[in-house]
Each structure stands twice: as structure tokens, then as C-alpha cells.
Design a protein around this motif. Sequence first.
Motif, PDB file in Angstrom:
ATOM      1  N   GLY A  39     -45.392  25.548  29.574  1.00 29.95           N
ATOM      2  CA  GLY A  39     -46.594  24.861  29.117  1.00 29.95           C
ATOM      3  C   GLY A  39     -47.737  25.011  30.102  1.00 29.95           C
ATOM      4  O   GLY A  39     -47.589  25.563  31.198  1.00 29.95           O
ATOM      5  N   ALA A  40     -48.903  24.485  29.720  1.00 30.40           N
ATOM      6  CA  ALA A  40     -50.086  24.540  30.572  1.00 30.40           C
ATOM      7  C   ALA A  40     -49.866  23.831  31.904  1.00 30.40           C
ATOM      8  O   ALA A  40     -50.495  24.160  32.897  1.00 30.40           O
ATOM      9  N   SER A  41     -48.939  22.890  31.942  1.00 31.45           N
ATOM     10  CA  SER A  41     -48.643  22.151  33.169  1.00 31.45           C
ATOM     11  C   SER A  41     -47.844  22.991  34.165  1.00 31.45           C
ATOM     12  O   SER A  41     -47.700  22.609  35.321  1.00 31.45           O
ATOM     13  N   ASP A  54     -43.942  19.273  27.923  1.00 28.23           N
ATOM     14  CA  ASP A  54     -43.662  20.015  29.148  1.00 28.23           C
ATOM     15  C   ASP A  54     -42.887  19.043  30.035  1.00 28.23           C
ATOM     16  O   ASP A  54     -43.373  17.930  30.303  1.00 28.23           O
ATOM     17  N   ILE A  55     -41.693  19.450  30.459  1.00 27.30           N
ATOM     18  CA  ILE A  55     -40.825  18.547  31.213  1.00 27.30           C
ATOM     19  C   ILE A  55     -40.434  19.180  32.537  1.00 27.30           C
ATOM     20  O   ILE A  55     -39.976  20.324  32.571  1.00 27.30           O
ATOM     21  N   ASP A  56     -40.613  18.430  33.619  1.00 30.08           N
ATOM     22  CA  ASP A  56     -40.176  18.851  34.951  1.00 30.08           C
ATOM     23  C   ASP A  56     -38.659  18.657  35.004  1.00 30.08           C
ATOM     24  O   ASP A  56     -38.184  17.520  34.979  1.00 30.08           O
ATOM     25  N   PRO A  57     -37.872  19.737  35.053  1.00 30.88           N
ATOM     26  CA  PRO A  57     -36.417  19.590  35.008  1.00 30.88           C
ATOM     27  C   PRO A  57     -35.822  18.928  36.258  1.00 30.88           C
ATOM     28  O   PRO A  57     -34.744  18.343  36.185  1.00 30.88           O
ATOM     29  N   GLU A  58     -36.536  18.992  37.389  1.00 30.34           N
ATOM     30  CA  GLU A  58     -36.013  18.355  38.608  1.00 30.34           C
ATOM     31  C   GLU A  58     -36.116  16.842  38.551  1.00 30.34           C
ATOM     32  O   GLU A  58     -35.187  16.132  38.921  1.00 30.34           O
ATOM     33  N   GLU A  63     -44.489  15.811  31.635  1.00 29.28           N
ATOM     34  CA  GLU A  63     -45.777  16.117  32.256  1.00 29.28           C
ATOM     35  C   GLU A  63     -46.905  16.262  31.239  1.00 29.28           C
ATOM     36  O   GLU A  63     -48.061  16.067  31.579  1.00 29.28           O
ATOM     37  N   ALA A  64     -46.587  16.623  30.017  1.00 29.67           N
ATOM     38  CA  ALA A  64     -47.566  16.751  28.933  1.00 29.67           C
ATOM     39  C   ALA A  64     -46.812  16.570  27.625  1.00 29.67           C
ATOM     40  O   ALA A  64     -45.642  16.938  27.529  1.00 29.67           O
ATOM     41  N   LEU A  72     -51.054  11.782  22.968  1.00 36.19           N
ATOM     42  CA  LEU A  72     -50.431  10.463  23.021  1.00 36.19           C
ATOM     43  C   LEU A  72     -51.490   9.376  22.915  1.00 36.19           C
ATOM     44  O   LEU A  72     -52.515   9.422  23.586  1.00 36.19           O
ATOM     45  N   ASP A  73     -51.249   8.405  22.048  1.00 29.91           N
ATOM     46  CA  ASP A  73     -52.177   7.284  21.899  1.00 29.91           C
ATOM     47  C   ASP A  73     -52.196   6.443  23.172  1.00 29.91           C
ATOM     48  O   ASP A  73     -51.166   6.298  23.838  1.00 29.91           O
TER      49      ASP A  73
END
Length: 88
Positions: A39-41, A54-58, A63-64, A72-73
Motif C-alpha cells: 500500500g501507499a503506507s 495496509d497492515i504492519d506485520p511486526e 496503517e491505512a 474511515l469515519d
Amino acid sequence: MSHPQSYELLLIPDHSRTRTGAPGRPIRSAVVAATGDTGASGYPRYAGEGMEADIDPETRTVEAVLIDGDELDPGMSVQVAEGMRPAG
């Protein structure tokens, strides 16, 4: 580095936090699977059941995120569920 192939995401209203600061109950969940894209992140992209993230696996931090194609509202948050559930 190998990344998890799926996560379960929880959509949580922030405004329902209790006095202890604990988040409210999830109003929606979705199992998202790795897309193979970044992702852009800069983190791996996951998608499924109307959610893209977008997910930081560590750190397992979202992240997005898009919910049904929208941002997201305000007053809502998305987090990874404690236990991962395999997709499919």
C-alpha cells in the motif's frame, strides 16, 4: 520476510470507550487476505469483505484502511483481532 496471509479486522466505534479507556464492542468484522501488493503506507495490502487495509506485520497495526471504498469515519477505528483467522 514472510507476512501473514490473512487477518481478522474489527471496526470499533471510539466514542463507546468505557471509563477505563477500553475500546467499545466491534460493530463489524472482516477477514482480509494478502493481495501481494504494497500500500501507499509501505506495508503489505490486505483486502476482503469490503475492507482494504495496509497492515504492519511486526506490530499488527492497521496503517491505512478503506471501508466499502470510503475512508474511515471520524469516531471509528480498525484494529487486528487478537487471534488471526485464516481466509477461506
